[in-house]
Scaffold this motif. Structure first.
Motif, short mmCIF file in Angstrom:
data_model
loop_
_atom_site.label_atom_id
_atom_site.label_comp_id
_atom_site.label_asym_id
_atom_site.label_seq_id
_atom_site.Cartn_x
_atom_site.Cartn_y
_atom_site.Cartn_z
N ASP A 5 0.82 -1.33 0.24
CA ASP A 5 0.04 0.00 -0.28
C ASP A 5 0.80 1.13 0.24
OD1 ASP A 5 0.64 -0.26 2.48
OD2 ASP A 5 -1.18 -0.19 3.46
N ALA A 6 0.67 2.52 -0.78
CA ALA A 6 0.75 3.25 -1.21
C ALA A 6 1.41 4.23 0.56
CB ALA A 6 0.69 4.01 -1.69
N ILE A 7 2.33 4.44 1.09
CA ILE A 7 2.97 5.43 1.90
C ILE A 7 2.28 7.38 1.36
CG2 ILE A 7 3.64 5.94 3.52
CD1 ILE A 7 5.53 3.93 3.36
N ARG A 8 1.30 7.68 2.17
CA ARG A 8 1.15 9.38 1.83
C ARG A 8 1.55 10.31 2.75
NH1 ARG A 8 -1.80 8.25 -3.26
NH2 ARG A 8 -2.41 6.30 -2.98
N LEU A 9 2.01 11.29 2.33
CA LEU A 9 1.39 12.92 3.52
C LEU A 9 -0.27 13.09 3.44
CD1 LEU A 9 2.89 15.14 5.06
CD2 LEU A 9 3.25 16.27 3.14
N THR B 45 2.11 21.53 -0.50
CA THR B 45 1.75 20.53 -1.58
C THR B 45 3.32 19.29 -1.41
OG1 THR B 45 2.84 22.52 -2.05
CG2 THR B 45 0.73 22.61 -2.77
N SER B 46 4.13 19.82 0.00
CA SER B 46 5.60 19.21 -0.08
C SER B 46 5.17 18.72 0.95
CB SER B 46 6.66 19.62 -0.96
OG SER B 46 6.86 20.41 -0.35
N LEU B 47 6.19 17.08 1.26
CA LEU B 47 6.88 16.98 2.46
C LEU B 47 7.53 18.23 3.89
CD1 LEU B 47 7.41 14.96 4.66
CD2 LEU B 47 9.33 14.27 3.87
N GLN B 48 8.59 19.09 2.44
CA GLN B 48 9.11 20.30 3.35
C GLN B 48 8.16 21.14 3.86
OE1 GLN B 48 9.93 18.70 -0.34
NE2 GLN B 48 11.72 18.63 -0.37
N ASP B 49 7.02 21.41 3.21
CA ASP B 49 5.71 22.38 3.37
C ASP B 49 5.32 21.82 4.64
OD1 ASP B 49 6.79 23.92 1.08
OD2 ASP B 49 4.37 22.83 0.12
N THR B 50 6.01 20.59 6.27
CA THR B 50 5.20 20.79 6.94
C THR B 50 6.29 20.76 8.09
OG1 THR B 50 6.31 18.72 7.15
CG2 THR B 50 3.68 18.89 5.98
N ALA B 51 7.43 21.14 7.81
CA ALA B 51 8.80 21.73 8.51
C ALA B 51 8.47 21.48 9.54
CB ALA B 51 9.71 22.29 7.95
N GLU B 52 7.28 22.98 9.78
CA GLU B 52 7.08 24.28 10.80
C GLU B 52 5.75 23.49 11.72
OE1 GLU B 52 9.41 26.19 12.09
OE2 GLU B 52 10.15 25.56 10.41
N ARG C 157 -6.36 15.58 3.65
CA ARG C 157 -5.26 15.66 2.07
C ARG C 157 -4.65 14.96 2.81
NH1 ARG C 157 -3.14 20.63 1.24
NH2 ARG C 157 -3.39 20.05 -1.56
N LEU C 158 -4.98 14.02 1.19
CA LEU C 158 -3.67 13.44 1.04
C LEU C 158 -2.78 13.40 -0.41
CD1 LEU C 158 -6.25 10.21 1.87
CD2 LEU C 158 -4.51 11.25 2.63
N LEU C 159 -1.48 13.78 0.03
CA LEU C 159 -0.41 13.63 -1.14
C LEU C 159 0.33 12.58 -1.09
CD1 LEU C 159 -0.12 17.63 0.71
CD2 LEU C 159 -1.67 16.92 -1.00
N GLU C 160 0.57 12.65 -2.04
CA GLU C 160 1.72 11.40 -2.83
C GLU C 160 3.09 12.08 -2.57
OE1 GLU C 160 1.22 10.58 -6.73
OE2 GLU C 160 -0.26 9.29 -6.15
N LEU C 161 4.48 11.33 -2.08
CA LEU C 161 5.86 11.61 -2.08
C LEU C 161 5.93 11.57 -2.60
CD1 LEU C 161 5.90 9.98 1.59
CD2 LEU C 161 5.58 12.49 1.07
#
Length: 303
Positions: A169-173, A183-190, A255-259
């Motif tokens: 199974d896919a792993i998503r953000l 829109t990306s993993l980097q955007d969750t840094a804070e 919201r489920l975002l692809e990595l």
């Protein structure tokens, strides 16, 4: 003639480390375990145990017996499997260890199918973390384990256990519904993160993914309960990396975002090789595979 039941107690002591743990695993009293091992020493005619402080240590002669006992138990289990296979009806008990997302996504339908097709098979299920469950299946606490493996994080291997892929199974953000700018993993840094406790494969993988993206995750919430994780995400309080199986049978406001690289987790089953042909275990594996195929075909996360 050495007593097989006493030999098994010696092997259990090798595996579990203390008389109390052996007693607990086999539902004996510690004094009974001690007495049986003392009788085994008399039968063998050699010293098997030595006291080291408050614990006992196996002698080299005991280690020899443990090695032979493992082979003996495999032979007996194979004999039981062959005997069961000679019958026309599939019967017996299958003890399954399973991690939470697989328990939620796969077990209800699997149990329903098993009841309909194999009514004389009793399924017993216990939730366990995969790494613990693999060891306990090798130690004969369970007959079958459903375990997981994250990319670059190999699950433990035991020579006596086989391994059969069940699904991926896919792993998503997963981010809160209002977090439209992410829109990306980097955007969750804070942002605040929720993860499983330290030691879990998912926690290790998630931390490494964040570090590879250039930041250390702010893990404010720890819980092994995936339903609690989902509530924290949907309520706007956290973000997380979630495998698709957690969304089986439900939608989500998250919201489920692809990595990058579209990473997938592998879900597999393991049983002891000596019991792999037992009809009840074959039936359980066959039914789990059918359920996993059905879930995979319909499991497109919606939000």
């Amino acid at each position: 003639m050495l007593d097989v039941r006493r030999l098994r107690l010696l092997r259990e002591l090798k595996i579990r480390g203390t008389l109390a743990e052996v007693a607990d695993a086999l539902q004996y009293s510690p004094s009974s375990v001690s007495q049986q091992l003392a009788l085994l020493e008399k039968e063998a005619g050699v010293e098997l145990l030595r006291k080291t402080g408050r614990r006992v240590q196996l002698t080299p002669q005991a280690e020899v017996l443990v090695a032979h006992t493992a082979t003996l138990l495999q032979t007996l289990e194979q004999a039981e499997a062959d005997l069961a296979a000679s019958l026309t009806t599939v019967t017996g008990t299958v003890r399954i260890a399973v991690f939470q997302s697989a328990a939620l996504a796969l077990m209800p339908e699997t149990l329903t199918r098993m009841t309909a097709k194999y009514p004389e098979v009793r399924i017993e299920m216990v939730q366990r973390e995969p790494e613990t469950a693999l060891h306990e299946t090798w130690a004969r606490d369970f007959d079958l384990v459903i375990a997981e493996q994250y990319p670059g994080h190999a699950a433990p291997r035991y020579a006596d256990l086989d391994r059969m892929k069940l699904t991926t199974d896919a792993i998503r953000l997963a981010v809160p519904p209002a977090a439209k700018t992410i829109t990306s993993l980097q955007d969750t840094a804070e942002m605040a993160w929720v993860m499983e406790p330290r030691g879990a494969a998912s926690r290790h993988w998630a931390e490494q993914a964040c570090r590879s993206a250039g930041f250390e995750p702010d893990v404010r919430f720890e819980t092994a309960d995936l339903q609690a994780q989902i509530r924290l995400i949907e309520s706007g309080n956290a973000v997380a990396l979630m495998p698709d199986l957690v969304w089986t049978g439900r939608g989500t406001t998250a919201r489920l975002l692809e990595l990058p690289g579209k990473p997938h987790r592998t879900v597999f089953t393991s049983v002891r090789r000596s019991s792999a042909q037992r009809p009840a275990i074959l039936a359980a594996r066959e039914t789990l595979a059918a359920t996993a195929e059905s879930v995979s075909a319909s499991n497109t996360p919606s939000n």
